[in-house]
Scaffold this active site. Sequence first.
Site, PDB file in Angstrom:
ATOM      1  N   ARG A 144      31.909   5.140  -2.391  1.00 25.43           N
ATOM      2  CA  ARG A 144      30.512   4.791  -3.174  1.00 25.43           C
ATOM      3  C   ARG A 144      29.531   5.543  -2.148  1.00 25.43           C
ATOM      4  NH1 ARG A 144      29.968  -0.504  -5.192  1.00 25.43           N
ATOM      5  NH2 ARG A 144      27.480  -0.958  -5.548  1.00 25.43           N
ATOM      6  N   CYS A 165      27.498  -4.522 -15.742  1.00 21.31           N
ATOM      7  CA  CYS A 165      26.372  -4.393 -14.822  1.00 21.31           C
ATOM      8  C   CYS A 165      26.109  -3.795 -13.740  1.00 21.31           C
ATOM      9  CB  CYS A 165      26.962  -6.498 -14.133  1.00 21.31           C
ATOM     10  SG  CYS A 165      28.017  -6.454 -13.593  1.00 21.31           S
ATOM     11  N   GLU A 174      36.575  -3.548 -12.090  1.00 22.62           N
ATOM     12  CA  GLU A 174      36.308  -2.880 -10.949  1.00 22.62           C
ATOM     13  C   GLU A 174      37.107  -1.975 -10.443  1.00 22.62           C
ATOM     14  OE1 GLU A 174      32.750  -4.348  -8.739  1.00 22.62           O
ATOM     15  OE2 GLU A 174      34.403  -5.732  -8.617  1.00 22.62           O
ATOM     16  N   ARG A 197      28.232 -14.402  -9.964  1.00 23.22           N
ATOM     17  CA  ARG A 197      29.817 -13.607  -9.367  1.00 23.22           C
ATOM     18  C   ARG A 197      29.785 -13.964  -7.921  1.00 23.22           C
ATOM     19  NH1 ARG A 197      29.256  -7.683  -8.196  1.00 23.22           N
ATOM     20  NH2 ARG A 197      28.588  -7.952  -6.261  1.00 23.22           N
ATOM     21  N   HIS A 240       0.651  -1.032  -0.044  1.00 20.47           N
ATOM     22  CA  HIS A 240       0.098  -0.293  -0.212  1.00 20.47           C
ATOM     23  C   HIS A 240       0.719   1.121   0.187  1.00 20.47           C
ATOM     24  CE1 HIS A 240      -3.625  -2.243   0.880  1.00 20.47           C
ATOM     25  NE2 HIS A 240      -3.639  -1.819  -0.286  1.00 20.47           N
ATOM     26  N   ASN A 255      29.932   1.056 -10.841  1.00 26.15           N
ATOM     27  CA  ASN A 255      29.344   1.496  -9.240  1.00 26.15           C
ATOM     28  C   ASN A 255      31.236   0.830  -8.899  1.00 26.15           C
ATOM     29  OD1 ASN A 255      27.490   1.013 -10.107  1.00 26.15           O
ATOM     30  ND2 ASN A 255      26.533  -0.712  -8.684  1.00 26.15           N
ATOM     31  N   ASP A 256      31.561   0.505  -8.446  1.00 25.32           N
ATOM     32  CA  ASP A 256      32.938   0.203  -8.260  1.00 25.32           C
ATOM     33  C   ASP A 256      34.267   1.347  -9.036  1.00 25.32           C
ATOM     34  OD1 ASP A 256      32.616  -0.929  -5.961  1.00 25.32           O
ATOM     35  OD2 ASP A 256      32.150  -2.551  -6.166  1.00 25.32           O
ATOM     36  N   ARG A 310      23.555 -11.613  -7.751  1.00 25.00           N
ATOM     37  CA  ARG A 310      24.941 -11.283  -6.628  1.00 25.00           C
ATOM     38  C   ARG A 310      25.249 -12.324  -5.283  1.00 25.00           C
ATOM     39  NH1 ARG A 310      23.318  -5.514  -7.897  1.00 25.00           N
ATOM     40  NH2 ARG A 310      25.503  -3.857  -7.846  1.00 25.00           N
TER      41      ARG A 310
HETATM   42  C1  PEP Z   1      30.116  -2.276  -9.695  1.00 31.94           C
HETATM   43  O1  PEP Z   1      30.186  -2.112  -8.664  1.00 31.94           O
HETATM   44  O2  PEP Z   1      29.632  -1.936 -10.613  1.00 31.94           O
HETATM   45  C2  PEP Z   1      29.349  -3.460  -9.722  1.00 31.94           C
HETATM   46  C3  PEP Z   1      27.857  -4.259 -10.318  1.00 31.94           C
HETATM   47  O3  PEP Z   1      29.393  -3.974  -8.287  1.00 31.94           O
HETATM   48  P1  PEP Z   1      27.967  -4.232  -6.602  1.00 31.94           P
HETATM   49  O4  PEP Z   1      27.352  -2.842  -7.231  1.00 31.94           O
HETATM   50  O5  PEP Z   1      27.626  -5.477  -6.159  1.00 31.94           O
HETATM   51  O6  PEP Z   1      29.652  -3.453  -6.191  1.00 31.94           O
HETATM   52 MG    MG Z   2      31.667  -4.040  -6.931  1.00 31.28          MG
END
Ligand code: PEP
Ligand code: MG
Length: 522
Positions: free
Chosen positions: A415, A452, A381, A292, A168, A404-405, A256
């Site tokens: 991050r 990814c 990464e 992974r 909701h 991301n990393d 993951r």
């Molecule tokens: C990343 O680092 O972009 C990644 C996909 O791994 P995670 O976000 O799980 O560190």
């Molecule tokens: Mg990562």
Amino acid sequence: MAAEGLIHRVETEFNPKPKKHSDSIEDQVAILKPAIEAITAEMEALSASEHDGEIFEALSMLVADEALFDEAVLKIEEGFDAGTSFYQATVDMSEILKDDPDFSERANDMLDLAKRVWAKTYGVNLELAIPEGKSLILVAEDFAPADTAKFNSSVRGVITKNGGPTSHVAILCRSKSIPALVGVREADKLVSGQSVLIDPAGDRVVIGGKVDQATVSMAFIPEFDNPLIPVYGNVGSAPDAEKSASAGATGVGLFRTEFVFLNQAETPSERQQAEAYQSVIESAPQGEFIARTLDAGSDKPLPFLEIEDEENPALGVRGFRINGINPLFSGEQLKALKAAADAAGRKVSVMAPMVSRLSEAKEFAQLAREHGFEKVGIMVETPSIIFQLKHLEGVVDFLSIGTNDLSQYLFAADRLHPKLGNLLDVWQPALLEAISYTVEQAGKVGIKVGICGEAASDPLLAIVLAGIGVDTVSASPSQVENVTNALRAVNKEQASQIAKMALSKNRAAEARNAAKHAFAQR
Ligand code: PEP
Ligand code: MG
């Protein structure tokens, strides 16, 4: 619709201690009845004044349910007081119903009603108090429908740890035009006072992020039957895998595995692991499936690993660096993954996270092949591995860029840092250049490249990535459909031209605008 604001955590957990009474049964019933009537009346009033009034109408009927009242009276007869009796009767009823998939998301609504009746019997005020005149992103385990009626103009966004898209709070926030993200498993990590961007279109919360970084919601009208490059899903559980499949993903680009064990205090046995992995594999879309190996440490601590405290955990023992320290990493997990893949009758590829040296890539590839995996990869990464790509020929079959990393390490920007969101913008020219260079180098040695990280969940950026020459993208389940539609709206030449325009800019916002413009002009 995205918003920025300061995190404001709200405690909605409620565990009243059972209390006994020494009154007559009639006296306690006389306390309970008006309490139920008062909450019924409150829900009826909300049904008249709030958006989605029928939700509150249904709640008013739930709380006034006679069978529930009768159960509560039985508890009063056992000696419990009015509040405890009603609360316990509701808990018992929701326990019975919670395995019913149609009901499970309503269980919290029932418990919230019981909490309100409990509070009335004691004359206690449990109402949500939200400061006025601020820009707040509320975070809680969950919110009840009646809580949303208390959301004032300070509430710019809502994040809950529990709940799904049909809970909701999700529905009510949509109709109140409040950006909401529900079922955010990492919500616990958000701290009151932190400045964040809540970006439902990108299915993400960006610490320190600003609204101009929000995922561009553009209408992508598909023109082609298939996306320019395959779109996979990023998954951490069987429901994520199912969601990716129903959104049209043609594979899983990132499983993951550490997400399966985030809350587990004991080390999972090989068999426990295999069972957990198998259920995810079996729920996944047909096609490639890339698991992974555990990426633990730093922002994803696993309680059972007992990693020592470190000054800078993001730069410490994490990801593949834990290999050798714990048996889970040096083979046990690969055995469990292979057993799960075989039991599910699926081919699974494996990749290692946080690889920064050629020797690590070789070590992992050898280990994985010894365990029977045919396709083996590593994540890109860390900047260092980008300068070793030419040596990976014959070592790995694919690369998966974790933006991301990679952003974190390229820009030396934590991050999770509340003030560095700009540096972590997925449109940062240096990140786009790093991706482009990776694709070029990998191409020279015949290694495929997927993405990814979050960058692949931005539909417009996914077009740019395809234009750069990336082979696959893997997006959050909620973005799979949008990314697929975007990649069905362009052909190879158009994507290359859009990428060229984005790469020609030297600021993130300019790169995004250039891509948007080039897409419109195509
Ligand atoms: C990343 O680092 O972009 C990644 C996909 O791994 P995670 O976000 O799980 O560190
Ligand atoms: Mg990562």
